[in-house]
Write an enzyme that holds these catalytic residues in place. Structure first.
Site, PDB file in Angstrom:
ATOM      1  N   GLU A   1      38.321   7.477  22.488  1.00  0.00           N
ATOM      2  CA  GLU A   1      37.360   8.348  23.056  1.00  0.00           C
ATOM      3  C   GLU A   1      36.447   7.499  23.931  1.00  0.00           C
ATOM      4  OE1 GLU A   1      35.567  11.508  20.490  1.00  0.00           O
ATOM      5  OE2 GLU A   1      33.732  10.930  21.522  1.00  0.00           O
TER       6      GLU A   1
ATOM      7  N   TYR B   1      31.529  14.860  27.160  1.00  0.00           N
ATOM      8  CA  TYR B   1      30.793  15.767  28.121  1.00  0.00           C
ATOM      9  C   TYR B   1      29.325  15.739  27.630  1.00  0.00           C
ATOM     10  CZ  TYR B   1      30.289  20.001  31.110  1.00  0.00           C
ATOM     11  OH  TYR B   1      29.711  20.928  32.056  1.00  0.00           O
TER      12      TYR B   1
ATOM     13  N   ALA C   1      25.870  17.547  27.134  1.00  0.00           N
ATOM     14  CA  ALA C   1      25.618  18.735  26.587  1.00  0.00           C
ATOM     15  C   ALA C   1      24.724  19.609  27.855  1.00  0.00           C
ATOM     16  CB  ALA C   1      24.870  19.099  25.441  1.00  0.00           C
TER      17      ALA C   1
ATOM     18  N   HIS D   1      36.202  17.006  26.896  1.00  0.00           N
ATOM     19  CA  HIS D   1      35.459  17.696  26.147  1.00  0.00           C
ATOM     20  C   HIS D   1      34.695  18.601  26.813  1.00  0.00           C
ATOM     21  CE1 HIS D   1      34.907  14.494  22.614  1.00  0.00           C
ATOM     22  NE2 HIS D   1      36.258  14.310  23.249  1.00  0.00           N
TER      23      HIS D   1
ATOM     24  N   ALA E   1      30.703  27.007  19.334  1.00  0.00           N
ATOM     25  CA  ALA E   1      31.955  26.635  20.023  1.00  0.00           C
ATOM     26  C   ALA E   1      33.093  27.545  19.904  1.00  0.00           C
ATOM     27  CB  ALA E   1      32.414  25.338  19.172  1.00  0.00           C
TER      28      ALA E   1
ATOM     29  N   HIS F   1      27.464  19.869   9.044  1.00  0.00           N
ATOM     30  CA  HIS F   1      26.634  19.880  10.265  1.00  0.00           C
ATOM     31  C   HIS F   1      25.402  20.078   9.927  1.00  0.00           C
ATOM     32  CE1 HIS F   1      25.142  21.211  14.160  1.00  0.00           C
ATOM     33  NE2 HIS F   1      25.909  20.325  14.638  1.00  0.00           N
TER      34      HIS F   1
ATOM     35  N   LYS G   1      36.714  28.782  13.165  1.00  0.00           N
ATOM     36  CA  LYS G   1      36.940  28.326  14.496  1.00  0.00           C
ATOM     37  C   LYS G   1      38.237  27.555  14.494  1.00  0.00           C
ATOM     38  CE  LYS G   1      34.320  24.399  15.390  1.00  0.00           C
ATOM     39  NZ  LYS G   1      33.314  23.422  15.501  1.00  0.00           N
TER      40      LYS G   1
HETATM   41  P1  FAD Z   1      29.570  24.850  16.525  1.00  0.00           P
HETATM   42  O1  FAD Z   1      31.088  24.937  16.125  1.00  0.00           O
HETATM   43  O2  FAD Z   1      29.246  25.870  17.345  1.00  0.00           O
HETATM   44  O3  FAD Z   1      28.879  24.936  15.198  1.00  0.00           O
HETATM   45  C1  FAD Z   1      27.401  24.325  15.366  1.00  0.00           C
HETATM   46  C2  FAD Z   1      26.554  25.050  14.175  1.00  0.00           C
HETATM   47  O4  FAD Z   1      26.549  26.330  14.232  1.00  0.00           O
HETATM   48  C3  FAD Z   1      27.162  24.408  12.898  1.00  0.00           C
HETATM   49  O5  FAD Z   1      26.174  24.495  11.846  1.00  0.00           O
HETATM   50  C4  FAD Z   1      27.870  25.727  12.358  1.00  0.00           C
HETATM   51  O6  FAD Z   1      27.963  25.817  11.153  1.00  0.00           O
HETATM   52  C5  FAD Z   1      27.075  26.909  13.070  1.00  0.00           C
HETATM   53  N1  FAD Z   1      27.728  28.033  13.327  1.00  0.00           N
HETATM   54  C6  FAD Z   1      29.067  28.139  14.058  1.00  0.00           C
HETATM   55  N2  FAD Z   1      29.411  29.336  14.343  1.00  0.00           N
HETATM   56  C7  FAD Z   1      28.509  30.168  13.706  1.00  0.00           C
HETATM   57  C8  FAD Z   1      28.324  31.648  13.655  1.00  0.00           C
HETATM   58  N3  FAD Z   1      29.302  32.406  14.094  1.00  0.00           N
HETATM   59  N4  FAD Z   1      27.111  32.036  12.967  1.00  0.00           N
HETATM   60  C9  FAD Z   1      26.243  31.303  12.756  1.00  0.00           C
HETATM   61  N5  FAD Z   1      26.359  29.555  12.643  1.00  0.00           N
HETATM   62  C10 FAD Z   1      27.457  29.332  13.307  1.00  0.00           C
HETATM   63  N6  FAD Z   1      28.541  16.788  22.014  1.00  0.00           N
HETATM   64  C11 FAD Z   1      28.314  16.446  23.286  1.00  0.00           C
HETATM   65  O7  FAD Z   1      27.347  16.893  23.819  1.00  0.00           O
HETATM   66  N7  FAD Z   1      29.369  16.310  24.215  1.00  0.00           N
HETATM   67  C12 FAD Z   1      30.658  15.792  23.469  1.00  0.00           C
HETATM   68  O8  FAD Z   1      31.632  15.453  24.085  1.00  0.00           O
HETATM   69  C13 FAD Z   1      30.746  15.787  22.173  1.00  0.00           C
HETATM   70  N8  FAD Z   1      32.012  15.432  21.545  1.00  0.00           N
HETATM   71  C14 FAD Z   1      32.168  15.698  20.017  1.00  0.00           C
HETATM   72  C15 FAD Z   1      33.219  15.233  19.561  1.00  0.00           C
HETATM   73  C16 FAD Z   1      33.516  15.409  18.101  1.00  0.00           C
HETATM   74  C17 FAD Z   1      34.833  14.831  17.717  1.00  0.00           C
HETATM   75  C18 FAD Z   1      32.489  15.900  17.323  1.00  0.00           C
HETATM   76  C19 FAD Z   1      32.573  15.782  15.921  1.00  0.00           C
HETATM   77  C20 FAD Z   1      31.121  16.035  17.925  1.00  0.00           C
HETATM   78  C21 FAD Z   1      31.060  16.221  19.422  1.00  0.00           C
HETATM   79  N9  FAD Z   1      29.864  16.570  19.883  1.00  0.00           N
HETATM   80  C22 FAD Z   1      29.660  16.329  21.383  1.00  0.00           C
HETATM   81  C23 FAD Z   1      28.676  16.684  19.172  1.00  0.00           C
HETATM   82  C24 FAD Z   1      28.690  18.345  19.081  1.00  0.00           C
HETATM   83  O9  FAD Z   1      28.467  19.048  20.336  1.00  0.00           O
HETATM   84  C25 FAD Z   1      27.397  18.620  18.339  1.00  0.00           C
HETATM   85  O10 FAD Z   1      27.799  18.258  16.665  1.00  0.00           O
HETATM   86  C26 FAD Z   1      26.837  20.202  18.130  1.00  0.00           C
HETATM   87  O11 FAD Z   1      25.505  20.115  17.339  1.00  0.00           O
HETATM   88  C27 FAD Z   1      27.932  21.002  17.391  1.00  0.00           C
HETATM   89  O12 FAD Z   1      29.236  21.310  18.020  1.00  0.00           O
HETATM   90  P2  FAD Z   1      30.389  21.993  17.158  1.00  0.00           P
HETATM   91  O13 FAD Z   1      31.362  21.992  18.386  1.00  0.00           O
HETATM   92  O14 FAD Z   1      30.321  21.688  15.988  1.00  0.00           O
HETATM   93  O15 FAD Z   1      29.520  23.525  17.252  1.00  0.00           O
END
Ligand code: FAD
Length: 287
Positions: free
Chosen positions: A17, A49, A51, A77, A125, A149, A165
């Site tokens: 990465e 990417y 945010a 990303h 996401a 998380h 997801k």
């Molecule tokens: P989500 O899946 O949306 O989850 C976020 C939170 O919301 C979690 O607590 C989840 O339990 C909760 N949630 C999910 N769905 C629901 C629902 N329907 N109702 C209520 N709560 C819900 N960040 C960047 O800015 N750029 C990057 O390029 C980047 N790359 C990453 C790569 C990896 C491998 C990882 C592990 C993280 C990366 N991140 C990146 C960080 C990530 O954007 C953050 O951790 C962010 O806070 C959560 O992203 P997520 O995709 O897990 O979000």
């Protein structure tokens, strides 16, 4: 160009990465790093990417450059918080037209300053996963958080949301962690929820004490006491890097022994630590 979901069906993937560089110097460093890592024949490389779109053009440029100028499969990303549907469609149209087949669909984090918050058609996401799947063109990865998380009320809730997801995605990549038991528990708990999609462990070799403490705090990763003790035993940067490579090598061995479908290295745009771990694991000769 390959889809990561298909590669994972064939066998283990080893991947790297990067983040998009901000300056000309940083761009040169990344170019050198990619050249140094290409001989390791990674299954893919991914580019982060900023945010809310803060690196929109830079991420796109690096991903498109890797696609055009190297033999490596790139993954872009993309975070959905702070984006309208029109913006996300423009970005995905670009990747489709540039023959980029892999998208890491992420929630992203809201900016700490409320003045920087932009209008958003998305919250989670999973909504971006649905958007990307609508193209019928991309392989889709999602983020997994082995220790939960930071915004989740508890691990069980986080696992249920991750399972929902991941059912609609092709694979997950995890946040970094330091004990293989976190990964094994994550995979077991997903399996108990009926989800057996590949989960690639994310490996962060420690190269700098202050930096790893900050990153662990931000991501909700625990620094185990045995690691803190080892790191506190020295202030010599070379010794710290050595400990980092040693710890990451053992973690990778444990993860592969536990059946992980591959390893994803957070390189921080440098190649040395990753190359040393590769050599320790004898990975170059395995594929
Ligand atoms: P989500 O899946 O949306 O989850 C976020 C939170 O919301 C979690 O607590 C989840 O339990 C909760 N949630 C999910 N769905 C629901 C629902 N329907 N109702 C209520 N709560 C819900 N960040 C960047 O800015 N750029 C990057 O390029 C980047 N790359 C990453 C790569 C990896 C491998 C990882 C592990 C993280 C990366 N991140 C990146 C960080 C990530 O954007 C953050 O951790 C962010 O806070 C959560 O992203 P997520 O995709 O897990 O979000």
């Amino acid at each position: 160009m390959a889809k990561i979901g298909d590669l994972l069906r064939i066998g283990r993937t080893f991947s790297f990465e990067f983040f998009p560089p901000r300056t000309d110097d940083a761009q040169l460093t990344l170019g050198r790093t990619i050249a140094e890592l290409e001989p390791l024949r990674p299954a893919f490389v991914s580019v982060t990417y900023g945010a809310g779109g803060s690196t929109r053009a830079r991420t796109r440029d690096v991903v498109t450059w890797v696609r055009r100028e190297t033999n490596i499969t790139p993954m872009a990303h993309l975070t959905c918080q702070g984006h309208t549907r029109t913006e996300i469609t423009e970005i995905l149209d670009h990747y489709r037209d540039a023959d980029v087949h892999n998208i890491m669909a992420l929630g992203g984090d809201l900016p700490s300053d409320p003045a920087d918050i932009r209008p958003s058609d998305y919250t989670y996401a999973s909504e971006l996963v649905a958007e990307v799947n609508g193209y019928g063109y991309f392989s889709v990865g999602v983020a997994a958080h082995p220790e939960g998380h930071p915004r989740s009320p508890d691990r069980a809730t986080d696992r249920r949301r991750l399972a929902d997801k991941l059912r609609h995605a092709d694979f997950a990549i995890t946040q970094f962690f330091f004990e293989a038991s976190h990964y094994v528990r994550l995979v077991d708990e997903l399996m108990a929820l009926g989800v057996d999609k590949p989960v690639l462990p994310g490996i962060m070799p420690v190269t700098n004490k202050g930096q790893i403490v900050r990153m662990a705090e931000m991501s909700g990763t625990a620094l185990p006491s045995w690691l803190v003790e080892r790191l506190n035993g020295t202030d010599d940067p070379h010794e710290i890097r050595k400990i980092g490579v040693d710890v990451a090598t053992t973690l990778c061995e444990d993860l592969l022994a536990a059946g992980a479908p591959g390893l994803h290295f957070y390189t921080l745009n440098r190649s040395t630590a990753t190359r040393e771990i590769y050599a320790n694991l004898n990975l170059s000769s395995m594929h």
